[in-house]
Design an enzyme around this catalytic site. Structure first.
Site, short mmCIF file in Angstrom:
data_model
loop_
_atom_site.label_atom_id
_atom_site.label_comp_id
_atom_site.label_asym_id
_atom_site.label_seq_id
_atom_site.Cartn_x
_atom_site.Cartn_y
_atom_site.Cartn_z
N THR A 1 39.11 94.95 -88.75
CA THR A 1 39.94 94.95 -87.55
C THR A 1 40.03 96.34 -86.96
OG1 THR A 1 41.27 93.17 -88.52
CG2 THR A 1 42.20 94.32 -86.62
N CYS B 1 48.84 96.07 -99.22
CA CYS B 1 50.19 96.11 -99.76
C CYS B 1 50.44 94.93 -100.69
CB CYS B 1 51.20 96.10 -98.62
SG CYS B 1 51.12 97.57 -97.56
#
Length: 261
Positions: A131, A186
């Protein structure tokens, strides 16, 4: 600006560097935020409160309970809601006078390029290399400033890629797309919740400065934060003449998914 706007943005207007002229530039600005997670939350909230006139928030994910440890734009009552819509709801509650667009879908190269072409500035608040590289390619193609932030565990980084300046680097100069290695997320490694607030707030600050035309941006400088020891390091970033995006070569864009930290 009407009296209500003068009152709402009074603390900005009092700043000599910003003033009414700078605030009017913010009100006329159109920005794209890609990612409505930990970084996108403070970015979106601060840009909305600062009076950025038109904000497009792109994210195809939904709010989950594990997000709420750091993604302060979302609430328990909005679990299961699309993040883009939840984020626009939060921004509207702060500032109902700006224009907001929730874009809750995957973006292919063409759609991303069409979108970037319409805005004044882009903020990358994702945690996915594919992305990030697709966003960078679109920003290079249309000479749009890109404010890039990242955060993982206790480590954060922020920089600006402003290809309106001929000698400025792009994201690919710093992080070439090799197609190798596994990206840390994360979800797999964890993240210190205030870290995304620190980095995201700095992204918002850089965006406001760029849009208002004030101060010195982080273009050509990468700031690295070790939040465990609370130490900052600054690194110079130079344009790579052999860069496959802004140098001599070209790369193709594929379908991307807007994933957030």
């Amino acid at each position: 600006m009407n009296d209500a706007a003068l009152l709402r943005y009074a603390r900005h207007i009092l700043l000599d560097e910003l003033g009414i002229e700078g605030q009017e530039k913010l009100l006329a600005a159109r920005v794209l935020i890609v990612g409505a997670g930990g970084l996108g939350s403070p970015v979106a909230l601060y840009l909305a409160s600062a009076g950025i006139g038109h904000i497009i928030l792109a994210d195809d994910d939904t709010v989950e309970i594990s997000n709420l440890q750091r993604q302060i734009m979302h609430t328990t009552s909005r679990l299961g809601q699309l993040k883009a819509e939840s984020g626009c709801e939060a921004m509207h509650a702060l500032n109902p006078d700006i224009t907001l667009e929730a874009l809750a879908k995957r973006l292919d190269a063409q759609a991303l390029g069409d979108l970037v072409a319409t805005v004044d500035l882009v903020l990358d608040c994702t945690d996915n290399f594919d992305t990030r590289h697709a966003i960078n390619q679109a920003c290079v193609a249309f000479s749009k400033p890109l404010v890039s932030g990242a955060a993982i565990r206790f480590d954060g980084q922020i920089t600006v890629f402003d290809r309106r300046q001929e000698d400025a680097p792009c994201y690919s100069c710093l992080f070439p797309a090799t197609g190798e290695g596994e990206m840390l997320t994360c979800a797999s490694t964890g993240v210190f919740s205030p870290l995304v607030g620190i980095i995201g707030s700095m992204q918002a600050a850089e965006a406001i400065k760029l849009l208002a035309g004030i101060g010195r941006s982080l273009n050509g400088r990468l700031l690295l934060l070790d939040a465990l020891d609370m130490q900052w390091h600054s690194v110079r970033v130079h344009r790579d003449p052999a860069c496959q995006v802004c140098g001599h070569g070209k790369t193709s864009q594929g379908k991307i998914q807007t994933q957030t930290d």
